[in-house]
Write a protein that holds these residues in place. Structure first.
Motif, mmCIF file in Angstrom:
data_model
loop_
_atom_site.group_PDB
_atom_site.id
_atom_site.type_symbol
_atom_site.label_atom_id
_atom_site.label_comp_id
_atom_site.label_asym_id
_atom_site.label_seq_id
_atom_site.Cartn_x
_atom_site.Cartn_y
_atom_site.Cartn_z
ATOM 1 N N THR A 197 0.828 -1.202 0.000
ATOM 2 C CA THR A 197 0.000 0.000 0.000
ATOM 3 C C THR A 197 0.863 1.253 0.000
ATOM 4 O O THR A 197 0.649 2.181 -0.795
ATOM 5 N N ALA A 198 1.855 1.296 0.891
ATOM 6 C CA ALA A 198 2.755 2.453 0.944
ATOM 7 C C ALA A 198 3.600 2.543 -0.325
ATOM 8 O O ALA A 198 3.765 3.625 -0.907
ATOM 9 N N TYR A 199 4.120 1.406 -0.762
ATOM 10 C CA TYR A 199 4.970 1.384 -1.963
ATOM 11 C C TYR A 199 4.201 1.814 -3.209
ATOM 12 O O TYR A 199 4.673 2.640 -3.999
ATOM 13 N N ASP A 200 3.000 1.262 -3.390
ATOM 14 C CA ASP A 200 2.209 1.599 -4.578
ATOM 15 C C ASP A 200 1.792 3.066 -4.571
ATOM 16 O O ASP A 200 1.745 3.708 -5.624
ATOM 17 N N THR A 201 1.465 3.595 -3.391
ATOM 18 C CA THR A 201 1.083 5.003 -3.316
ATOM 19 C C THR A 201 2.225 5.901 -3.772
ATOM 20 O O THR A 201 2.026 6.837 -4.559
ATOM 21 N N GLN A 202 3.440 5.629 -3.292
ATOM 22 C CA GLN A 202 4.593 6.429 -3.705
ATOM 23 C C GLN A 202 4.869 6.260 -5.203
ATOM 24 O O GLN A 202 5.182 7.231 -5.900
ATOM 25 N N ARG A 203 4.725 5.031 -5.692
ATOM 26 C CA ARG A 203 4.952 4.773 -7.121
ATOM 27 C C ARG A 203 3.926 5.516 -7.974
ATOM 28 O O ARG A 203 4.269 6.110 -9.005
ATOM 29 N N ILE A 204 2.678 5.490 -7.550
ATOM 30 C CA ILE A 204 1.614 6.173 -8.286
ATOM 31 C C ILE A 204 1.850 7.681 -8.286
ATOM 32 O O ILE A 204 1.668 8.355 -9.310
ATOM 33 N N LYS A 205 2.252 8.207 -7.147
ATOM 34 C CA LYS A 205 2.547 9.640 -7.064
ATOM 35 C C LYS A 205 3.686 10.029 -8.010
ATOM 36 O O LYS A 205 3.604 11.040 -8.718
ATOM 37 N N SER A 206 4.739 9.224 -8.031
ATOM 38 C CA SER A 206 5.908 9.546 -8.851
ATOM 39 C C SER A 206 5.599 9.445 -10.347
ATOM 40 O O SER A 206 6.246 10.098 -11.169
ATOM 41 N N MET A 207 4.601 8.639 -10.710
ATOM 42 C CA MET A 207 4.258 8.481 -12.121
ATOM 43 C C MET A 207 3.642 9.739 -12.714
ATOM 44 O O MET A 207 3.661 9.924 -13.937
ATOM 45 N N TYR A 208 3.104 10.594 -11.853
ATOM 46 C CA TYR A 208 2.413 11.784 -12.369
ATOM 47 C C TYR A 208 3.329 12.662 -13.197
ATOM 48 O O TYR A 208 2.910 13.236 -14.211
ATOM 49 N N GLN A 209 4.582 12.792 -12.783
ATOM 50 C CA GLN A 209 5.490 13.670 -13.514
ATOM 51 C C GLN A 209 5.744 13.191 -14.944
ATOM 52 O O GLN A 209 6.129 13.984 -15.804
ATOM 53 N N TYR A 210 5.521 11.913 -15.220
ATOM 54 C CA TYR A 210 5.747 11.377 -16.562
ATOM 55 C C TYR A 210 4.497 11.453 -17.442
ATOM 56 O O TYR A 210 4.615 11.451 -18.671
ATOM 57 N N VAL A 211 3.320 11.483 -16.817
ATOM 58 C CA VAL A 211 2.089 11.450 -17.613
ATOM 59 C C VAL A 211 1.318 12.759 -17.565
ATOM 60 O O VAL A 211 0.319 12.900 -18.278
ATOM 61 N N ALA A 212 1.758 13.708 -16.743
ATOM 62 C CA ALA A 212 1.042 14.982 -16.623
ATOM 63 C C ALA A 212 0.935 15.664 -17.983
ATOM 64 O O ALA A 212 1.924 15.806 -18.706
ATOM 65 N N GLY A 213 -0.281 16.051 -18.332
ATOM 66 C CA GLY A 213 -0.495 16.755 -19.587
ATOM 67 C C GLY A 213 -0.546 15.874 -20.810
ATOM 68 O O GLY A 213 -0.595 16.380 -21.933
#
Length: 248
Positions: A197-213
Motif C-alpha cells: 500500500t505504501a509502496y504503490d502510493t509512492q509509485r503512483i505519485k511519482s508516475m504523475y510527472q511522466y504522464v502529466a499533460g
C-alpha cells in the motif's frame, strides 16, 4: 539608465513564473491522486453493494445456491476477476481509456459476487471489524507513502518476492489444509499488502510527472486505482482470515 544588471529587477519575473508552475504542478498532482482514490473507493463500494445483494438471505441467498454446489458458475465468478486483472495489465497500452473503465467496473462487480462468500462464512461483526481495520491501516499507510521523503522502491522487489511466496504457500495449503500454515500465510499477507500500500502510493505519485499533460493520465488513474483496490481488498481478506469468527 536601465537596471539590467540589478538582480532584483531581473529575478522576480522568473521566480514568479517558477512559483506559478510549481503551484500548477501541485494542483495537478492533487487532482490526479484524488481521481485515483475516487476510482478505488467507488470500486470498493460497488463490490460491497454487490456482495451484500448477492448474499442477502444467508442460506437462502443466490450466493449460497451458486457456491454451495461448486459448479461451473462458481468457478467462473471466482476466476473472472483474475482474468480481467491480467487483461488490463497486459493490454492497457492497446486499450482505450473507456475500455479500461468498463473493465474496471466489471472487475468490481465480479469481485463483489466473489466476495459474497465472505458474508456467508464469517459473522457480520467480524466482517465489519476487519473492514474498518483494513480501512484505517490503508489510510495511514497510503498517507505515509504519499508524504514520506524516503525512497520505497528498494522494498518493491522484496514485497513482490513475498507475494509470490504467499501465492505458492496458499496453493500448497489447498492440499495440506494446515491450520498453522494458514495463520502464517494470513499474517504474512497482512504485512506484505501493508507494505505494498505504501509502496504503490509512492509509485503512483511519482508516475504523475511522466504522464502529466498527456493522454495517458486517464489510463494511469484507472490502473493505479486497480492496484490500490487490490492492496486494500487483500489486506481486508487476510485480516478477516486471521481474526474473523466463522458463522459455523
Amino acid at each position: 539608465m536601465a537596471n539590467w544588471s540589478d538582480p532584483q529587477t531581473t529575478a522576480a519575473p522568473y521566480a514568479t513564473a517558477a512559483g506559478t508552475r510549481g503551484a500548477a504542478y501541485d494542483a495537478g498532482l492533487r487532482s490526479y491522486m484524488l481521481s485515483v482514490y475516487n476510482y478505488m473507493a467507488s470500486g470498493v463500494l460497488l463490490s460491497g453493494i454487490v456482495a451484500l445483494l448477492f448474499a442477502w438471505g444467508g442460506d437462502q441467498s443466490v450466493a449460497y445456491s451458486v457456491f454451495a454446489n461448486g459448479g461451473p458458475l462458481a468457478w467462473i465468478i471466482t476466476l473472472s476477476p483474475l482474468a480481467i486483472v491480467f487483461a488490463m495489465s497486459f493490454g492497457q497500452n492497446k486499450m482505450s481509456t473507456g475500455t479500461l473503465q468498463v473493465l474496471f467496473w466489471s472487475f468490481a462487480v465480479l469481485m463483489g459476487l466473489s466476495l459474497s462468500t465472505v458474508l456467508l462464512m464469517y459473522t457480520g461483526a467480524s466482517v465489519a471489524q476487519a473492514f474498518f481495520a483494513a480501512a484505517a491501516g490503508f489510510a495511514g499507510l497510503s498517507l505515509y507513502g504519499y508524504t514520506t521523503q524516503r525512497d520505497l522502491s528498494a522494498f518493491g522487489s522484496f514485497l513482490i518476492v513475498g507475494l509470490i511466496g504467499i501465492i505458492v504457500a496458499s496453493i500448497i495449503n489447498l492440499f495440506a489444509q494446515s491450520g498453522p500454515l494458514s495463520l502464517v500465510i494470513s499474517a504474512a499477507g497482512v504485512l506484505i499488502f501493508a507494505g505494498l500500500t505504501a509502496y504503490d502510493t509512492q509509485r503512483i505519485k511519482s508516475m504523475y510527472q511522466y504522464v502529466a499533460g498527456t493522454d495517458m493520465v486517464g489510463k494511469v488513474v484507472i490502473m493505479s486505482a486497480l492496484s490500490l483496490y487490490l492492496d486494500f481488498i487483500n489486506m481486508f481478506l487476510f485480516l478477516l482470515r486471521l481474526f474473523g469468527s466463522s458463522r459455523n
